[in-house]
Design a protein around this motif. Sequence first.
Motif, PDB file in Angstrom:
ATOM      1  N   PRO A 148       7.794   6.495  14.949  1.00 11.80           N
ATOM      2  CA  PRO A 148       6.888   7.450  14.297  1.00 11.80           C
ATOM      3  C   PRO A 148       6.447   6.950  12.930  1.00 11.80           C
ATOM      4  N   VAL A 149       5.170   7.153  12.640  1.00  8.51           N
ATOM      5  CA  VAL A 149       4.625   6.890  11.317  1.00  8.51           C
ATOM      6  C   VAL A 149       4.444   8.250  10.649  1.00  8.51           C
ATOM      7  N   VAL A 150       5.177   8.484   9.582  1.00  3.49           N
ATOM      8  CA  VAL A 150       5.155   9.776   8.898  1.00  3.49           C
ATOM      9  C   VAL A 150       4.370   9.600   7.602  1.00  3.49           C
ATOM     10  N   VAL A 151       3.266  10.299   7.494  1.00  4.97           N
ATOM     11  CA  VAL A 151       2.310  10.086   6.415  1.00  4.97           C
ATOM     12  C   VAL A 151       2.276  11.294   5.491  1.00  4.97           C
ATOM     13  N   MET A 152       2.308  11.042   4.185  1.00  8.05           N
ATOM     14  CA  MET A 152       1.923  12.085   3.245  1.00  8.05           C
ATOM     15  C   MET A 152       0.472  11.823   2.891  1.00  8.05           C
ATOM     16  N   GLY A 153      -0.403  12.712   3.332  1.00  9.85           N
ATOM     17  CA  GLY A 153      -1.806  12.521   3.036  1.00  9.85           C
ATOM     18  C   GLY A 153      -2.659  13.551   3.741  1.00  9.85           C
ATOM     19  N   GLY A 154      -3.861  13.720   3.228  1.00  9.52           N
ATOM     20  CA  GLY A 154      -4.822  14.576   3.888  1.00  9.52           C
ATOM     21  C   GLY A 154      -4.765  16.024   3.442  1.00  9.52           C
ATOM     22  N   ALA A 155      -5.811  16.739   3.794  1.00  6.00           N
ATOM     23  CA  ALA A 155      -5.924  18.155   3.458  1.00  6.00           C
ATOM     24  C   ALA A 155      -6.857  18.803   4.466  1.00  6.00           C
ATOM     25  N   ARG A 156      -6.584  20.060   4.750  1.00  9.04           N
ATOM     26  CA  ARG A 156      -7.454  20.828   5.636  1.00  9.04           C
ATOM     27  C   ARG A 156      -7.672  22.208   5.017  1.00  9.04           C
ATOM     28  N   ALA A 157      -6.795  23.152   5.319  1.00 11.78           N
ATOM     29  CA  ALA A 157      -6.970  24.520   4.827  1.00 11.78           C
ATOM     30  C   ALA A 157      -6.870  24.612   3.306  1.00 11.78           C
ATOM     31  N   GLY A 184      -3.666   4.290  17.637  1.00 16.00           N
ATOM     32  CA  GLY A 184      -2.931   4.772  18.793  1.00 16.00           C
ATOM     33  C   GLY A 184      -1.453   4.991  18.554  1.00 16.00           C
ATOM     34  N   CYS A 185      -0.963   4.678  17.349  1.00 18.20           N
ATOM     35  CA  CYS A 185       0.452   4.931  17.071  1.00 18.20           C
ATOM     36  C   CYS A 185       0.683   6.430  16.870  1.00 18.20           C
ATOM     37  N   GLN A 186       1.938   6.851  16.992  1.00 24.15           N
ATOM     38  CA  GLN A 186       2.284   8.254  16.787  1.00 24.15           C
ATOM     39  C   GLN A 186       2.326   8.535  15.287  1.00 24.15           C
ATOM     40  N   VAL A 187       1.512   9.481  14.816  1.00 20.50           N
ATOM     41  CA  VAL A 187       1.435   9.787  13.388  1.00 20.50           C
ATOM     42  C   VAL A 187       1.731  11.261  13.157  1.00 20.50           C
ATOM     43  N   ILE A 188       2.694  11.521  12.280  1.00 22.70           N
ATOM     44  CA  ILE A 188       2.988  12.883  11.821  1.00 22.70           C
ATOM     45  C   ILE A 188       2.472  12.983  10.396  1.00 22.70           C
ATOM     46  N   VAL A 189       1.579  13.906  10.142  1.00 25.35           N
ATOM     47  CA  VAL A 189       0.886  13.970   8.859  1.00 25.35           C
ATOM     48  C   VAL A 189       1.306  15.226   8.099  1.00 25.35           C
ATOM     49  N   LEU A 190       1.870  14.993   6.933  1.00 29.08           N
ATOM     50  CA  LEU A 190       2.275  16.073   6.038  1.00 29.08           C
ATOM     51  C   LEU A 190       1.282  16.095   4.885  1.00 29.08           C
ATOM     52  N   GLY A 191       0.229  16.870   5.065  1.00 25.88           N
ATOM     53  CA  GLY A 191      -0.818  16.964   4.065  1.00 25.88           C
ATOM     54  C   GLY A 191      -0.575  18.106   3.102  1.00 25.88           C
ATOM     55  N   LEU A 192      -1.585  18.389   2.299  1.00 23.72           N
ATOM     56  CA  LEU A 192      -1.449  19.427   1.280  1.00 23.72           C
ATOM     57  C   LEU A 192      -1.203  20.796   1.884  1.00 23.72           C
ATOM     58  N   ARG A 262      -6.143  15.737  16.712  1.00 18.21           N
ATOM     59  CA  ARG A 262      -6.805  14.450  16.526  1.00 18.21           C
ATOM     60  C   ARG A 262      -7.349  14.426  15.106  1.00 18.21           C
ATOM     61  N   ILE A 263      -7.093  13.342  14.397  1.00 22.22           N
ATOM     62  CA  ILE A 263      -7.511  13.237  12.995  1.00 22.22           C
ATOM     63  C   ILE A 263      -8.463  12.052  12.838  1.00 22.22           C
ATOM     64  N   GLU A 264      -9.585  12.312  12.212  1.00 28.66           N
ATOM     65  CA  GLU A 264     -10.523  11.254  11.848  1.00 28.66           C
ATOM     66  C   GLU A 264     -10.792  11.350  10.350  1.00 28.66           C
ATOM     67  N   VAL A 265     -11.110  10.206   9.747  1.00 29.95           N
ATOM     68  CA  VAL A 265     -11.276  10.118   8.297  1.00 29.95           C
ATOM     69  C   VAL A 265     -12.712   9.746   7.964  1.00 29.95           C
ATOM     70  N   GLU A 266     -13.290  10.437   6.990  1.00 30.43           N
ATOM     71  CA  GLU A 266     -14.654  10.148   6.547  1.00 30.43           C
ATOM     72  C   GLU A 266     -14.659   8.903   5.661  1.00 30.43           C
ATOM     73  N   THR A 267     -15.422   7.906   6.047  1.00 29.84           N
ATOM     74  CA  THR A 267     -15.519   6.674   5.283  1.00 29.84           C
ATOM     75  C   THR A 267     -16.937   6.365   4.817  1.00 29.84           C
ATOM     76  N   ALA A 285      -0.130  16.892  25.602  1.00 30.14           N
ATOM     77  CA  ALA A 285       0.627  15.861  26.313  1.00 30.14           C
ATOM     78  C   ALA A 285       0.212  14.457  25.910  1.00 30.14           C
ATOM     79  N   THR A 286      -1.011  14.296  25.457  1.00 27.57           N
ATOM     80  CA  THR A 286      -1.500  12.958  25.119  1.00 27.57           C
ATOM     81  C   THR A 286      -1.816  12.780  23.639  1.00 27.57           C
ATOM     82  N   ALA A 287      -1.700  13.830  22.846  1.00 27.47           N
ATOM     83  CA  ALA A 287      -2.049  13.744  21.425  1.00 27.47           C
ATOM     84  C   ALA A 287      -1.134  12.764  20.702  1.00 27.47           C
ATOM     85  N   ARG A 288      -1.722  11.892  19.885  1.00 28.86           N
ATOM     86  CA  ARG A 288      -0.957  10.922  19.099  1.00 28.86           C
ATOM     87  C   ARG A 288      -0.816  11.352  17.643  1.00 28.86           C
TER      88      ARG A 288
END
Length: 312
Positions: A148-157, A184-192, A262-267, A285-288
Amino acid sequence: MTVQSLIIDCDPGVDDAVALFLAFAAPDLELLAVTTVGGNVPAHLTQRNARIIRQIAGREDVPVHRGAERPLKRPPAGAGEFHGAEGLGDLEPFEPAGIIGDGPSANAIVDLVMNRPQGSVAVAVIGPMTNLALAMRRERRLAEWLGPVVVMGGARAEGGNITASAEFNIWADPEAAAVVFGSGCQVIVLGLDATHQVRADEGRIAAIEAVDSEAARTAAALLRFSQRVEREVVGGEASPLHDPCTIAWLMRPDLFQTRPCRIEVETNSDLTRGHTAVEFRVDPATARHHWAVAADGQGVFDLIVETLRNAA
């Protein structure tokens, strides 16, 4: 007790330092290396700061590798106003005794992951994702070999903390984040959305400060610096504890509620650079990707106190 092998990729940074103290003390984490990147402060300071924290924690057995000085396509960013000019708040910096590990961060990540069983090495990314993106470019099989790749990053709500919709780590190198999320790696995202629920109020800082160790006292001092910045710059009372949430998730995932997505980043747009588009309408079942929507703030602080106390 199951032990998780781990690489921490970071840009210390006040909350990065607290995350390192937690990981250095955690008995159920086998810390293979700390890799550093330019981010909160320049790269020559982040590697020095990681070595300072390593020395205070008494963990010179863990190699520290210096990584990318700048993002993939953009000029370096910085957040010294939130971390202090040297990156460690009010802590007086010094030249640590421990040496820098051989080879750059991206190479270290590839070598450590690919030389161990598939899926066995987790990576906690608590700064810009430049090093991991460079590692993926060097070794095309890396994404499928990672744990698992555990990321601190991102924001939504919650909205962003550097622009209206972007969080600093993603904004600093959105192209690197896009590489990782698209790998395609498994990413757990802990955002704001989650980390803003984990606040360092006076009682929680005092509980860490009461632990009889240099690591705990230093962590508390760093949190008091963040608390002061929160009051003077943001206008709040208790600063959010971002980066240690990744280590807490690895130790106690039950402290967080996540949803497949599914997470996409604006570049491409300067206006919305680094925006994380989080889409929950996916097949679980297929979400990464998994996005943290809730966190047990008191539980995270209790875990930090308990871990530091047991290591004292």
